[in-house]
Design an enzyme around this catalytic site. Structure first.
Site, PDB file in Angstrom:
ATOM      1  N   HIS A 312       0.846  -1.193   0.000  1.00  0.00           N
ATOM      2  CA  HIS A 312       0.000   0.000   0.000  1.00  0.00           C
ATOM      3  C   HIS A 312       0.879   1.239   0.000  1.00  0.00           C
ATOM      4  CE1 HIS A 312      -3.087   2.895   1.157  1.00  0.00           C
ATOM      5  NE2 HIS A 312      -3.921   2.017   0.664  1.00  0.00           N
ATOM      6  N   ASP A 369      -7.925  -5.396   0.226  1.00  0.00           N
ATOM      7  CA  ASP A 369      -8.445  -6.274  -0.823  1.00  0.00           C
ATOM      8  C   ASP A 369      -8.083  -7.738  -0.625  1.00  0.00           C
ATOM      9  OD1 ASP A 369      -9.769  -4.283  -2.247  1.00  0.00           O
ATOM     10  OD2 ASP A 369      -7.894  -3.609  -3.143  1.00  0.00           O
TER      11      ASP A 369
END
Ligand code: ACO
Length: 429
Positions: A312, A369
Site C-alpha cells: 500500500h 483487498d
C-alpha cells in the site's frame, strides 16, 4: 475549514538564493511546507511522480497514520465504526461531519428509499451492453447518465440539492449495480423495496428471482454493512483524487463520480479484490497450491507479477481495514458454514509474506483487498462484482471529498506541472 497551526518557515536554497516557505501542521501533527510561491520565487517546480509527497489540500474528513496503522473517519476509529454503525450512518457522517441523530437517520433513510428507483429509460441502457460487459463499465456509464436525467440539480450551493444528489447517487448506484448483475446472468431485474433497509435491499435485488423469494440472511446483511463501512473513504487515494480533479474543472458530481469508478476499477486500486481471488485460483489450478513459487515470482524483478492484495502507498504496517476484514472473513464463513480452500491458501500466503525479508524490508502487508473478496465470495457475490461492491461503499467518500473541494476557499482547477524532456525547437525540413 479547520485552521492549521503555523510553525514558522522552512528555508530553501536554490542556485544561491535562499527563500522562506511557510511551515504548518495539521490537527494530528502532520507537517507540511507550503510551496505555492516556489515557482514564482525560484523558477523551479517540484518533481514528485505518483504524488508520493504532495499534499493537494487540507481536509477534515479522513485521517490515516500509515506507520501506526490508524484510520479514522471524522475522528472515529474504523474499528469502532465497523463494530457499532450501519453503513448509511457512516455515509451520513462522511458527508455531514456528524453521526446522525435518530430523526436524521430516519430522514436520510427515507430519502434513500425515495430515490431508489431508476428512471425507466435508464433501464433500457442495460440491454445495450453485451452480456460479458464488466459491471464496473456499466456502473460508470450509469453514474454519468444520471446527469442527463437530473440536470436540474446542477446547483450544489443549495443544501436541499446536495441532499437529493447524495441520496440519489447512493441509492440509484446500488440499484444500477444489482441490475447490471441481473443483466449479466440473463435474469429479470428486481426492483428496490421500501420495506427493506439499504443493505438488505441490495441483497434482495441481487438474489431474489421470480421463482425464489429470497430471505435476507442477517449474517450476510451485517457483513455487507461492515464491508461497505471499510470501503467508505480513504482520503486522497487514486479514485478520490480523480473525482476531485474532474470536479475541479466544474464538471458535475455525477461525471466526477463516474470517473472515480473507472479509476477504482484498476487492479492496482480497488480492482485488486477481484484479482486476489483470480490469483488464488490460479495458484491452485496452475501451480498446485505452490505458495513458495508464487512468492519467488513476486520478488523477481524480471517478472511483472505482483502479489495482489499486498502492499500500500500509505500503510507501512498492517492495513487496519485488512485486520477487520480478516477476522470478519473467518467469522462470516463460520456463521454461514462455508468452507473455502482459497481462505486456507490466503492464510498460507499471508504467513509466507510476513515471514519473508523482501516483503518485510519494504513494509509490504496484506491490504483491504486481500480478505474482502473471500468474504464477498462466501456471501454469494460473484467475483466480477467485487469492485462494484467497493464502489458502492466508496460513493459517500467520493461525494464528501468532492463537496469539501467545492467549499475550499483555496480550491483551484487541478493542473499539475511537468518537466519537459523532449526535443528542443526544431524545424520541419
Ligand atoms: N508484490 C511484490 N512486490 C511489491 C508489491 C507486491 N504486491 N507491492 C509493492 N512491491 C514492491 C515494489 O516492487 C517495490 O520494490 P523495489 O523497492 O524493489 O522497487 C516496493 O515494493 C515499493 O513498491 P511501489 O510500487 O513503489 O509502491 P507504490 O506505493 O507505488 O504502490 C501499490 C502501491 C500499487 C498498492 C503496490 O503495492 C501494488 O501494486 N500492490 C498490489 C496491488 C494491490 O493490492 N492494490 C490494492 C491497493 S489497496 C487499494 O487501492 C484499495
Amino acid at each position: 475549514m479547520l485552521e492549521t497551526n503555523n510553525l514558522g518557515v522552512a528555508e530553501l536554497k536554490v542556485e544561491g538564493k535562499t527563500i522562506e516557505l511557510p511551515l504548518f501542521e495539521g490537527s494530528e501533527g502532520e507537517k507540511a511546507i507550503d510551496i505555492r510561491a516556489l515557482r514564482k520565487e525560484t523558477g523551479c517546480v517540484t518533481y514528485d511522480p505518483g504524488f508520493v509527497n504532495t499534499g493537494c489540500c487540507k481536509s477534515e474528513i479522513t485521517y490515516i497514520d500509515g506507520e501506526k496503522g490508524i484510520l479514522r473517519y471524522r475522528g472515529y476509529d474504523i474499528n469502532d465504526l465497523a463494530e457499532k454503525c450501519e453503513f448509511v450512518d457512516v455515509a451520513y457522517l462522511l458527508i455531514h461531519g456528524v453521526l446522525p441523530s435518530k430523526t436524521q437517520h430516519e430522514e436520510f433513510s427515507t430519502l434513500l428509499n425515495t430515490h431508489s428507483l431508476l428512471h425507466e429509460d435508464m433501464r433500457h441502457f442495460f440491454n445495450s451492453f453485451p452480456d460479458h460487459a464488466h459491471p464496473m463499465a456499466t456502473l460508470s456509464a450509469m453514474a454519468v447518465s444520471l446527469s442527463s436525467f437530473y440536470p436540474e440539480l446542477e446547483d450544489t450551493s443549495k443544501q436541499e440539492n446536495i441532499d437529493y444528489k447524495v441520496t440519489r447517487l447512493l441509492s440509484k448506484m446500488r440499484t444500477a449495480a444489482a441490475f447490471s448483475y441481473k443483466k449479466s446472468i440473463g435474469h429479470p431485474i428486481v426492483q428496490p423495496r421500501h420495506d427493506l433497509k439499504y443493505c438488505e435491499n441490495f441483497l434482495n435485488m441481487m438474489f431474489s428471482t421470480p421463482v425464489n423469494n429470497y430471505q435476507v440472511d442477517p449474517v450476510v446483511s451485517k457483513a455487507l454493512n461492515k464491508l461497505l463501512i471499510l470501503h467508505a473513504d480513504h482520503e486522497q487515494n487514486c479514485s478520490a483524487s480523480v473525482v476531485k480533479m474532474v470536479g475541479s474543472s466544474d464538471a458535475n458530481l455525477y461525471a466526477s463520480i463516474s470517473a472515480g469508478i473507472c479509476a477504482l476499477w484498476g487492479p492496482l486500486h480497488g480492482g485488486a479484490n477481484q484479482h486476489v481471488i483470480e490469483m488464488l485460483e490460479k495458484i491452485i489450478v496452475e501451480d498446485g497450491g505452490n505458495v513458495k513459487k508464487v512468492i519467488e515470482r513476486a520478488k523477481d524483478k524480471n517478472d511483472s507479477f505482483r502479489l495482489m492484495g499486498v502492499g500500500h502507498r500509505v500503510y507501512k504496517s498492517y492495513d487496519p481495514r485488512a485486520k477487520v476484514a480478516k477476522q470478519m472473513c473467518k467469522d462470516v464463513l463460520a456463521q454461514l458454514g462455508v468452507s473455502d480452500p482459497l481462505v486456507d491458501l490466503a492464510q498460507e500466503l499471508e504467513a509466507a509474506v510476513l515471514a519473508d525479508d523482501y516483503f518485510q524490508s519494504r513494509n509490504l502487508y496484506p491490504n483491504i483487498d486481500f480478505y474482502t473478496g473471500l468474504t464477498y465470495r462466501a456471501m454469494g457475490i460473484p467475483t466480477d462484482m467485487f469492485t462494484v461492491m467497493f464502489a458502492i461503499g466508496r460513493i459517500p467518500g467520493w461525494i464528501s471529498q468532492w463537496l469539501e473541494m467545492k467549499e475550499d476557499p483555496h480550491g483551484r482547477i487541478g493542473r499539475p506541472r511537468q518537466i519537459y524532456t523532449g526535443p528542443t525547437k526544431r524545424a520541419v525540413s
